[in-house]
Design a protein around this motif. Structure first.
Motif, PDB file in Angstrom:
ATOM      1  N   UNK A  56      56.713  -6.298  33.824  1.00 49.47           N
ATOM      2  CA  UNK A  56      56.412  -6.706  32.455  1.00 49.47           C
ATOM      3  C   UNK A  56      55.177  -5.994  31.918  1.00 49.47           C
ATOM      4  N   UNK A  57      54.153  -5.879  32.739  1.00 47.05           N
ATOM      5  CA  UNK A  57      52.927  -5.189  32.315  1.00 47.05           C
ATOM      6  C   UNK A  57      53.175  -3.725  32.021  1.00 47.05           C
ATOM      7  N   UNK A  58      53.940  -3.058  32.875  1.00 45.11           N
ATOM      8  CA  UNK A  58      54.254  -1.640  32.669  1.00 45.11           C
ATOM      9  C   UNK A  58      55.115  -1.468  31.418  1.00 45.11           C
ATOM     10  N   UNK A  59      56.069  -2.378  31.199  1.00 48.81           N
ATOM     11  CA  UNK A  59      56.920  -2.258  30.008  1.00 48.81           C
ATOM     12  C   UNK A  59      56.108  -2.441  28.732  1.00 48.81           C
ATOM     13  N   UNK A  86      44.965  -8.034  27.068  1.00 51.02           N
ATOM     14  CA  UNK A  86      44.751  -9.092  28.060  1.00 51.02           C
ATOM     15  C   UNK A  86      46.007  -9.339  28.888  1.00 51.02           C
ATOM     16  N   UNK A  87      47.162  -9.331  28.229  1.00 54.23           N
ATOM     17  CA  UNK A  87      48.423  -9.552  28.955  1.00 54.23           C
ATOM     18  C   UNK A  87      48.659  -8.447  29.984  1.00 54.23           C
ATOM     19  N   UNK A  88      48.403  -7.206  29.598  1.00 52.29           N
ATOM     20  CA  UNK A  88      48.591  -6.087  30.526  1.00 52.29           C
ATOM     21  C   UNK A  88      47.635  -6.211  31.712  1.00 52.29           C
ATOM     22  N   UNK A  89      46.398  -6.558  31.448  1.00 50.97           N
ATOM     23  CA  UNK A  89      45.411  -6.728  32.529  1.00 50.97           C
ATOM     24  C   UNK A  89      45.838  -7.847  33.469  1.00 50.97           C
TER      25      UNK A  89
END
Length: 146
Positions: A40-43, A69-72
């Motif tokens: 999910x973070x990579x997408x 923040x979500x990616x982190x």
């Protein structure tokens, strides 16, 4: 000799062999739980404009900051979970993140797809709370710190 000197100490080699299936299961569980966060973070990184629009569409303020923040949380937390680093804290953070995202993004329970995503997030939180309760297991950075 005192009476306590006669108490047999467990053979740590035997103990470590007997807990190997449990340690392998704990590692596999952490890897499987982390996979969805890493993907999910990579997408999100692959399509940031789309994600910013989606975050904004549910009414959250500062969608660019929310995306960062979500990616982190997803990539950092996913990697930390796989490695077993500060596992209980990371699992608690990811469980909270899963519940918050379920409530914020998947709350249209009349929509079958959103219904499934909502309960998938709650199930992930449940699995992560098991990690909070029982820790990372022997194959983790946490176990090496002891």
């Amino acid at each position: 000799m005192s009476a306590s000197a006669h108490i047999a100490q467990p053979d740590t080699r035997q103990q470590s062999r007997s807990d190997t299936p449990q340690a392998v299961a704990a590692l596999a569980g952490r890897v499987l739980l982390s996979a969805i966060f890493l993907l999910s973070g990579v997408s999100k990184l692959a399509a940031p404009a789309m994600m910013i629009g989606y975050i904004g569409s549910v009414g959250l303020p500062f969608p660019q900051l929310a995306l960062a923040l979500a990616v982190i949380v997803e990539i950092g937390g996913g990697l930390a979970l796989v490695a077993g680093w500060r596992t209980r804290t990371v699992a608690a953070l990811l469980a909270l993140f899963s519940v918050v995202t379920a409530l914020a993004f998947h709350n249209a329970l009349g929509d079958q797809n959103q219904f499934i995503h909502f309960f998938k997030n709650l199930a992930m939180a449940g699995g992560l709370l098991q990690v909070v309760a029982f820790g990372a297991g022997r194959f983790s950075l946490d176990a090496r710190r002891r």
